[in-house]
Write an enzyme that holds these catalytic residues in place. Sequence first.
Site, short mmCIF file in Angstrom:
data_model
loop_
_atom_site.label_atom_id
_atom_site.label_comp_id
_atom_site.label_asym_id
_atom_site.label_seq_id
_atom_site.Cartn_x
_atom_site.Cartn_y
_atom_site.Cartn_z
N LYS A 74 -3.47 2.15 -4.45
CA LYS A 74 -2.62 1.00 -4.13
C LYS A 74 -3.28 -0.29 -4.67
CE LYS A 74 -0.66 3.62 -0.40
NZ LYS A 74 0.02 3.64 0.88
N GLU A 123 6.93 12.15 0.75
CA GLU A 123 6.19 11.19 1.56
C GLU A 123 7.12 10.57 2.60
OE1 GLU A 123 2.38 9.81 -0.55
OE2 GLU A 123 3.97 8.39 -1.00
N GLU A 125 6.65 2.22 -1.18
CA GLU A 125 6.34 0.79 -1.14
C GLU A 125 7.07 0.04 -2.25
OE1 GLU A 125 2.10 1.27 -1.03
OE2 GLU A 125 2.31 2.11 0.99
N GLY A 163 0.29 5.36 5.87
CA GLY A 163 -0.58 4.29 6.35
C GLY A 163 -0.48 4.05 7.85
N HIS A 204 7.31 5.18 -5.58
CA HIS A 204 6.60 5.17 -4.28
C HIS A 204 7.44 4.37 -3.27
CE1 HIS A 204 3.64 4.32 -1.20
NE2 HIS A 204 3.01 5.39 -1.64
N ASN A 214 -4.02 7.61 -4.44
CA ASN A 214 -3.25 6.41 -4.75
C ASN A 214 -4.01 5.23 -4.16
OD1 ASN A 214 -1.41 4.34 -4.95
ND2 ASN A 214 0.07 5.21 -3.49
N SER A 251 -0.78 9.75 5.50
CA SER A 251 -1.92 9.91 6.43
C SER A 251 -2.65 11.24 6.28
CB SER A 251 -1.47 9.70 7.88
OG SER A 251 -0.96 8.38 8.03
P1 PGA Z 1 -1.70 7.03 3.20
O1 PGA Z 1 -0.77 6.70 1.93
O2 PGA Z 1 -2.48 8.27 2.85
O3 PGA Z 1 -2.59 5.83 3.36
O4 PGA Z 1 -0.79 7.24 4.37
C1 PGA Z 1 -0.13 7.71 1.22
C2 PGA Z 1 0.68 7.12 0.08
O5 PGA Z 1 1.28 6.05 0.26
O6 PGA Z 1 0.75 7.69 -1.02
#
Ligand code: PGA
Length: 259
Positions: free
Chosen positions: A13, A171, A101, A177, A99, A11, A217
């Site tokens: 982003k 998630e 976010e 992140g 997601h 992803n 992560s």
């Molecule tokens: P990350 O993000 O691996 O940077 O923690 C995962 C995601 O949001 O899908």
Amino acid sequence: MTMRKTIIAGNWKMYKTIPEAIELSSGLKRELFKLEAQNVDVVLCPPFTSLRDVYEAISDSGIQLGAQDIYWQPQGAFTGEVSAPMLKDAGCKFVIIGHSERRQFFAETNEAVNKKLKAALEYGLTPIVCVGETLSEREAGGTFKVLEDHVLNGLKDLNAQQVLGVVIAYEPVWAIGTGKTATAQQAQEAQKYIRDLLAKMYNKETAQNIRIQYGGSVKPENIREILKEPDVDGALVGGASLTVEAFVAIIKGASEVNK
Ligand code: PGA
């Protein structure tokens, strides 16, 4: 021995200009060709602006394309939105839906997730539906309640046949992140809960065939440990999907885990 093929999705982003996206995806194509990780499905989810260029850069490789969001109407006066037929047209096979976010910053609800999911399925896209609790929800002992809410309402009205075409991504918001990965046990516990819930909603066989990814992560250093868990069928990777080196190392790690 599970029948579920491991799926690793990147992803991206809101990262990568078009030239950067081409560089990353062609680098991945080159390295993954050498790796021959046929036991892993690899999906790249760049921003809308570079979908088509990435599609071209990964042509004739096993790498598949996905988008990061979708709108549920096929077309119309919906300024700023992108529909399922448009994503198909750009070469997408997958689409991330719900997601955290989007839930956090764009007020996406389970109802919206459900409509997007149905639109994606109607047009033959495989949705990657994200579910997961925040830190305060976990600390208040509400993890399973949140997962139940996201899964029951997100997948509402889908029949067993349709749900087989869905990938679920667990998630935990506190792990995204932050560098704070859930332990393999925490991932397994939550993902087993999701699978048991799917067995209740549909039936055991259907639940056994649905792929559930872990996200938050994920790095080359922890992919093996997480993927060894019986209910973890892959990973949704943010930060570590942005360089050839890290993402290839994750795929290599995933291809070496035998279950
Ligand atoms: P990350 O993000 O691996 O940077 O923690 C995962 C995601 O949001 O899908």
